[in-house]
Design a protein around this motif. Structure first.
Motif, mmCIF file in Angstrom:
data_model
loop_
_atom_site.group_PDB
_atom_site.id
_atom_site.type_symbol
_atom_site.label_atom_id
_atom_site.label_comp_id
_atom_site.label_asym_id
_atom_site.label_seq_id
_atom_site.Cartn_x
_atom_site.Cartn_y
_atom_site.Cartn_z
ATOM 1 N N SER A 173 -4.024 2.720 0.152
ATOM 2 C CA SER A 173 -3.475 3.553 -0.636
ATOM 3 C C SER A 173 -4.103 4.984 -0.447
ATOM 4 N N CYS A 174 -5.226 4.797 -0.959
ATOM 5 C CA CYS A 174 -5.937 6.061 -0.857
ATOM 6 C C CYS A 174 -6.097 6.654 0.437
ATOM 7 N N LEU A 175 -6.435 5.828 1.397
ATOM 8 C CA LEU A 175 -6.583 6.217 3.091
ATOM 9 C C LEU A 175 -5.002 6.855 3.283
ATOM 10 N N MET A 176 -4.269 6.232 2.973
ATOM 11 C CA MET A 176 -3.023 6.740 3.530
ATOM 12 C C MET A 176 -2.573 8.102 2.976
ATOM 13 N N LEU A 177 -3.026 8.314 1.751
ATOM 14 C CA LEU A 177 -2.928 9.740 1.154
ATOM 15 C C LEU A 177 -3.869 10.799 1.561
ATOM 16 N N GLY A 178 -5.035 10.212 2.316
ATOM 17 C CA GLY A 178 -5.896 10.890 2.892
ATOM 18 C C GLY A 178 -6.794 11.460 1.728
ATOM 19 N N ARG A 179 -7.192 10.766 0.884
ATOM 20 C CA ARG A 179 -8.065 10.805 -0.514
ATOM 21 C C ARG A 179 -9.231 10.065 -0.369
ATOM 22 N N ILE A 180 -10.103 10.690 -1.337
ATOM 23 C CA ILE A 180 -11.531 10.078 -1.161
ATOM 24 C C ILE A 180 -11.428 8.894 -2.301
ATOM 25 N N TYR A 181 -11.911 7.900 -1.957
ATOM 26 C CA TYR A 181 -12.000 6.604 -2.836
ATOM 27 C C TYR A 181 -13.447 6.198 -3.279
ATOM 28 N N LEU A 182 -13.516 6.048 -4.547
ATOM 29 C CA LEU A 182 -14.712 5.722 -5.095
ATOM 30 C C LEU A 182 -14.634 4.324 -5.583
ATOM 31 N N PRO A 183 -15.381 3.311 -4.653
ATOM 32 C CA PRO A 183 -15.231 2.073 -5.366
ATOM 33 C C PRO A 183 -16.241 1.967 -6.537
ATOM 34 N N LEU A 184 -15.887 1.226 -7.314
ATOM 35 C CA LEU A 184 -16.671 0.951 -8.731
ATOM 36 C C LEU A 184 -16.958 -0.489 -8.806
ATOM 37 N N ASP A 185 -18.101 -0.851 -9.317
ATOM 38 C CA ASP A 185 -18.497 -2.140 -9.509
ATOM 39 C C ASP A 185 -18.137 -2.679 -10.844
ATOM 40 N N ALA B 163 0.903 -0.930 -0.206
ATOM 41 C CA ALA B 163 0.021 -0.115 0.078
ATOM 42 C C ALA B 163 0.832 1.144 -0.038
ATOM 43 N N GLU B 164 1.835 1.283 0.874
ATOM 44 C CA GLU B 164 2.807 2.493 0.750
ATOM 45 C C GLU B 164 3.460 2.745 -0.559
ATOM 46 N N VAL B 165 4.117 1.715 -1.274
ATOM 47 C CA VAL B 165 4.555 1.642 -2.592
ATOM 48 C C VAL B 165 3.400 2.292 -3.418
ATOM 49 N N LEU B 166 2.241 1.662 -3.411
ATOM 50 C CA LEU B 166 1.369 2.171 -4.425
ATOM 51 C C LEU B 166 0.978 3.666 -3.991
ATOM 52 N N ALA B 167 0.741 3.990 -2.788
ATOM 53 C CA ALA B 167 0.680 5.528 -2.400
ATOM 54 C C ALA B 167 1.867 6.488 -3.040
ATOM 55 N N LYS B 168 2.840 5.917 -2.927
ATOM 56 C CA LYS B 168 3.993 6.907 -3.303
ATOM 57 C C LYS B 168 3.871 6.958 -4.787
ATOM 58 N N LYS B 169 3.400 5.851 -5.557
ATOM 59 C CA LYS B 169 3.454 5.916 -6.957
ATOM 60 C C LYS B 169 2.329 6.716 -7.439
ATOM 61 N N ILE B 170 0.988 6.898 -6.716
ATOM 62 C CA ILE B 170 -0.052 7.466 -7.391
ATOM 63 C C ILE B 170 -0.152 8.878 -6.740
ATOM 64 N N SER B 171 0.835 9.315 -5.663
ATOM 65 C CA SER B 171 0.583 10.480 -5.043
ATOM 66 C C SER B 171 0.785 11.775 -5.866
ATOM 67 N N PRO B 172 1.597 11.684 -7.002
ATOM 68 C CA PRO B 172 1.805 12.789 -7.909
ATOM 69 C C PRO B 172 0.472 13.149 -8.693
#
Length: 86
Positions: free
Chosen positions: A43-55, A9-18
């Motif tokens: 990862s979304c939570l670690m960044l403090g961002r809103i996540y939208l789960p899609l079906d 999750a930390e690796v993905l958070a760093k990757k998507i942060s920019p």
């Protein structure tokens, strides 16, 4: 293990942060329920961002409308679903 999960999750958070630098950015997650799904949500939570789960079973129009109406900044998905959301 939980440690492995958090490290991924930390690796993905760093990757998507920019790609989501604003605190009100929305990140859509279009994945089957799996470890990757949980990693994406963490990862979304670690960044403090809103996540939208899609079906993954919903029609593409419905998911696209949800993304548009919420101003999604980033979509986390796999190559299997990506062609419908470019």
């Amino acid at each position: 293990t939980y440690t492995d999960l958090l490290q991924k999750a930390e690796v993905l958070a760093k990757k998507i942060s920019p790609s989501c630098s604003q605190s009100d950015d929305v990140i859509a997650v279009l994945l089957p329920i799996s470890v990757d799904y949980i990693v994406s949500l963490l990862s979304c939570l670690m960044l403090g961002r809103i996540y939208l789960p899609l079906d993954i079973n919903a029609n593409h129009t419905s998911n696209s409308e949800s993304c548009s109406s919420l101003g999604v900044s980033l979509l986390i998905t796999t190559s299997a679903y990506q062609p419908h959301y470019t």
